[in-house]
Design an enzyme around this catalytic site. Structure first.
Site, PDB file in Angstrom:
ATOM      1  N   LYS A 282      48.164  43.603  45.441  1.00 36.84           N
ATOM      2  CA  LYS A 282      48.368  42.169  45.637  1.00 36.84           C
ATOM      3  C   LYS A 282      49.855  41.857  45.670  1.00 36.84           C
ATOM      4  O   LYS A 282      50.676  42.662  45.228  1.00 36.84           O
ATOM      5  CB  LYS A 282      47.755  41.388  44.457  1.00 36.84           C
ATOM      6  N   ARG A 356      33.059  43.430  43.685  1.00 34.94           N
ATOM      7  CA  ARG A 356      31.718  43.667  44.249  1.00 34.94           C
ATOM      8  C   ARG A 356      31.259  45.102  44.026  1.00 34.94           C
ATOM      9  O   ARG A 356      30.069  45.364  43.976  1.00 34.94           O
ATOM     10  CB  ARG A 356      31.734  43.281  45.742  1.00 34.94           C
TER      11      ARG A 356
HETATM   12  N1  BES Z   1      39.792  38.797  41.715  1.00 33.39           N
HETATM   13  C1  BES Z   1      39.995  38.564  43.097  1.00 33.39           C
HETATM   14  C2  BES Z   1      39.569  37.142  43.522  1.00 33.39           C
HETATM   15  C3  BES Z   1      40.324  35.997  42.918  1.00 33.39           C
HETATM   16  C4  BES Z   1      41.375  35.418  43.593  1.00 33.39           C
HETATM   17  C5  BES Z   1      39.955  35.465  41.698  1.00 33.39           C
HETATM   18  C6  BES Z   1      42.054  34.352  43.053  1.00 33.39           C
HETATM   19  C7  BES Z   1      40.632  34.392  41.143  1.00 33.39           C
HETATM   20  C8  BES Z   1      41.673  33.829  41.822  1.00 33.39           C
HETATM   21  C9  BES Z   1      39.178  39.561  43.909  1.00 33.39           C
HETATM   22  O1  BES Z   1      39.045  40.814  43.343  1.00 33.39           O
HETATM   23  C10 BES Z   1      39.891  39.750  45.204  1.00 33.39           C
HETATM   24  O2  BES Z   1      40.980  40.253  45.190  1.00 33.39           O
HETATM   25  N2  BES Z   1      39.252  39.351  46.301  1.00 33.39           N
HETATM   26  C11 BES Z   1      39.829  39.494  47.597  1.00 33.39           C
HETATM   27  C12 BES Z   1      38.771  40.044  48.509  1.00 33.39           C
HETATM   28  C13 BES Z   1      39.281  40.480  49.853  1.00 33.39           C
HETATM   29  C14 BES Z   1      40.214  41.684  49.694  1.00 33.39           C
HETATM   30  C15 BES Z   1      38.113  40.843  50.727  1.00 33.39           C
HETATM   31  C16 BES Z   1      40.262  38.093  48.055  1.00 33.39           C
HETATM   32  O3  BES Z   1      39.605  37.121  47.739  1.00 33.39           O
HETATM   33  O4  BES Z   1      41.297  38.016  48.691  1.00 33.39           O
HETATM   34 MN    MN Z   2      40.676  42.096  43.794  1.00 34.05          MN
END
Ligand code: BES
Ligand code: MN
Ligand code: ZN
Length: 503
Positions: A282, A356
Site C-alpha cells: 500500500k 477474502r
Molecule cells: N483492508 C483493506 C480494505 C480497507 C481499505 C479497509 C480502507 C479499511 C479502509 C483490504 O484488505 C484491501 O486492501 N482491499 C483492496 C482490495 C483490492 C486490492 C482488490 C482495496 O479495497 O483496495
Molecule cells: Mn489489503
C-alpha cells in the site's frame, strides 16, 4: 481505558436528583421543557428557555447556572434540544444524549442527572429510550488514553449519571440501562482492541485476550496454531500470514445458552492485525490506519463476550481469522496459488486483496461444522465499499434475503448504519483465473460486490450466509457526535441484537 461511568436509576422527578449538571429536554414546537422534572423546576427552566429564545433545535443546548435560591439540586442545568417531536428517532436520541454528556464532561461535571424520556412524551418506548440513553452516555464519553503520558485537556471528568425514572417502574429502567451498558461495554471493548497499535495487538495477543474472555465467561475458546492450520488445509490464512514474524492464529469461540437453543449460527471476523498490502504494498497514506483491519474479529469477540450475560436462545460459533499481511522474503507473491480449506484454489493477483483469502478458509470451516444453520461474516474488506456508502455505513450482501433482512433490522435497532448491496451473478466472470479456480481480484468497478462474490465461492451451496463490509465505519478520522474518531466497534451491537431477536 478509563473507569466506566456508573449509571443508576432514581425514583421520581429530576428535581429530586442531585448532580453537577442536570439535563432537561425541549422539543421544538413545544411551549415548555419536558420530562419528569417536577412542576417548579419545569416552570423555571421553561422560562429560561423562553427568555433566551431557545426553541429546541435538534442537538442544540442552553446552559443555565442555578442560583440555588429555589432549592435546585443541580448547580447547572443543560437544556437539550430534541428537534420536532415527530422527528425524534432512537438513534437521534442516542446522539443527543451522547453529545450532551460530552458537553457536561467538558464543563467539568463529575455527575449528571437526566430524566428518562417517558413514553407518551415522545415517539419512543421508554425501554428503548433507557437502552439508548445508557449507550449514548457510555459510547459518547469513550476515550482511548493509555498511550498518553500527560493527562490531556480533553480528559474525562464524568463519573456518574443518575436517571430520573419518573412514572416508569425503577426495575424496568434499571433493566433497560443494564442492556444498554452491556451493549456499550461490548462495543467499547472492541474499540480498545482496534485502537491498540498493531505492534502490540498481534495474532498471538488476540488469542491471549480471547482466552481471558473464555476464563471470565462460559464461552469455550480454542486457539488453532499454524501446524494445526496446515493439517486442516487452511491455505488462505497461512498464505496471508507467511510474510510476517507474527504467525497467524485461528480463534474459535463457542457460546451455548443455558437451555433451549433455537438455532446455531456462526459469526466470522476478518482479523488482519496489520495490512501493509504485502508485496502489493500500500501507499504510506493507505496503511496509516491499517491496524483497524482486525475490526471484524474484534466485533465477533466483543459481541460474543456479551452473550453469556444476555443468554439469547441461540448457539453461536465465533471464528476469528488472525494474520498479519507483511512484505518479506517469505511472503506470498502475485501469481502464487493458494489452496483453501474446501479444496478450491485461488490465484493471488494482488496480495492486498488478502482479507477474502482469510475469510475463504473461515467460510469453508464454518460450513463444514455440524449443525451450523447460517453464517455472518464481518470484514474491513474493501475501499470500494467506503466509496459506495461513505464513512458511516456498512454494506450487507448475502445469498439469503431473510438473513440479510434480519441483519438490517438488527442494525436498525442497534443504531448502526447498514445498507444492502447486490451480488450480481454476471460479475462472477471477472473472478475467473487462467490457472486456478478463481483469482482474488476483479475489475476496477464494483469492488465491494466482486469481493462478496469471491466469498460466495466458499459458501456451501444452500447454507444461508451474509457478509457485512465494515471498511467504512470501523475506524474514523472525524467525530460524529457519539461515534467518535478512532475505532467505533462497528458491528458489535448489530450482532448482539441479531442474537437477541433470533426466531
Ligand atoms: N483492508 C483493506 C480494505 C480497507 C481499505 C479497509 C480502507 C479499511 C479502509 C483490504 O484488505 C484491501 O486492501 N482491499 C483492496 C482490495 C483490492 C486490492 C482488490 C482495496 O479495497 O483496495
Ligand atoms: Mn489489503
Ligand atoms: Zn485488509
Amino acid at each position: 481505558m478509563s473507569a466506566p461511568i456508573r449509571i443508576s436509576a432514581q425514583k421520581g422527578e429530576l428535581a429530586g436528583c442531585e448532580a453537577d449538571v442536570g439535563i432537561v429536554y425541549r422539543f421544538r414546537g413545544d411551549e415548555d421543557v419536558c420530562g419528569p422534572l417536577g412542576a417548579p423546576l419545569a416552570k423555571r427552566l421553561s422560562g429560561v428557555a423562553r427568555a433566551d429564545h431557545f426553541d429546541g433545535d435538534a442537538g442544540r443546548t442552553l446552559l443555565w447556572h442555578a442560583p440555588g435560591r429555589e432549592g435546585e439540586r443541580c448547580g447547572r442545568y443543560l437544556i437539550l434540544g430534541l428537534g420536532p417531536r415527530n422527528e425524534l428517532t432512537l438513534d437521534r436520541y442516542r446522539h443527543y444524549i451522547g453529545e450532551a454528556c460530552i458537553q457536561a464532561d467538558r464543563l467539568g461535571a463529575a455527575s449528571v442527572a437526566i430524566p428518562l424520556l417517558e413514553a407518551g412524551a415522545a415517539p419512543l418506548g421508554s425501554r428503548e429510550a433507557g437502552v439508548a440513553l445508557a449507550e449514548g452516555v457510555l459510547l459518547g464519553t469513550y476515550r482511548f488514553e493509555r498511550y498518553r503520558s500527560q493527562p490531556e485537556a480533553g480528559r474525562r471528568h464524568l463519573r456518574s449519571v443518575t436517571v430520573a425514572a419518573g412514572s416508569v417502574a425503577l426495575r424496568e429502567v434499571e433493566s433497560a440501562i443494564g442492556l444498554g451498558e452491556v451493549c456499550a461495554s461490548a462495543t467499547n471493548f472492541a474499540r480498545d482492541l482496534v485502537n491498540e497499535p498493531a505492534g502490540v495487538m498481534t495474532p498471538e495477543r488476540m488469542a491471549a485476550i480471547a482466552r481471558d474472555v473464555g476464563a471470565e465467561t462460559r464461552i469455550a475458546v480454542r486457539v488453532i496454531e499454524p501446524d494445526e492450520l496446515r493439517s486442516m488445509g487452511m491455505g488462505g490464512i497461512l498464505g496471508v500470514g507467511q510474510g510476517s514474524r507474527n504467525p497467524p492464529r485461528l480463534i474459535q469461540l463457542n457460546y451455548a445458552p443455558d437451555e433451549g437453543a433455537r438455532k446455531k449460527v456462526a459469526f466470522l471476523g476478518k482479523g488482519l492485525t496489520f495490512d501493509s498490502g504485502g508485496l502489493s504494498l500500500k501507499s504510506a497514506e493507505g496503511m496509516e490506519t491499517m491496524k483497524c483491519d482486525m475490526a471484524g474479529s474484534a466485533a465477533v469477540l466483543g459481541a460474543m463476550r456479551a452473550l453469556p450475560e444476555l443468554n439469547p436462545p441461540v448457539e453461536v460459533v465465533g471464528l476469528m481469522g488472525m494474520a498479519e499481511n507483511m512484505p518479506d522474503g517469505g511472503a506470498i507473491r502475485p501469481g502464487d496459488v493458494l489452496k483453501i480449506m474446501n479444496g478450491k484454489t485461488v490465484e493471488v493477483r494482488n496480495t492486498d486483496a488478502e482479507g477474502r483469502l482469510v475469510l475463504a478458509d473461515l467460510l469453508s470451516y464454518a460450513g463444514s461444522m455440524d449443525g451450523v444453520e447460517s453464517m455472518i461474516d464481518l470484514a474491513t474488506l474493501t475501499g470500494a465499499c467506503m466509496v459506495a456508502l461513505g464513512p458511516l455505513a456498512s454494506g450487507v450482501m448475502g445469498n439469503d434475503q431473510v438473513l440479510v433482512d434480519d441483519i438490517l433490522r438488527a442494525a436498525d435497532r442497534a443504531g448502526e448504519k447498514m445498507w444492502p448491496l447486490p451480488l450480481y451473478r454476471e460479475y462472477r466472470e471477472h473472478l475467473k483465473s487462467e490457472i486456478a479456480d478463481v483469482k482474488n481480484t476483479a475489475i476496477r468497478y464494483g469492488g465491494a460486490i466482486t469481493a462478496g462474490l469471491f466469498l460466495q465461492e466458499f459458501v456451501r451451496p444452500g447454507l444461508p450466509w451474509a457478509h457485512i463490509d465494515i471498511a467504512g465505519p470501523s475506524f474514523g478520522d472525524k467525530d460524529y457526535s457519539y461515534i467518535r474518531r478512532g475505532a467505533s466497534g462497528a458491528g458489535v451491537r448489530t450482532l448482539i441484537h441479531y442474537s437477541l431477536n433470533i426466531e
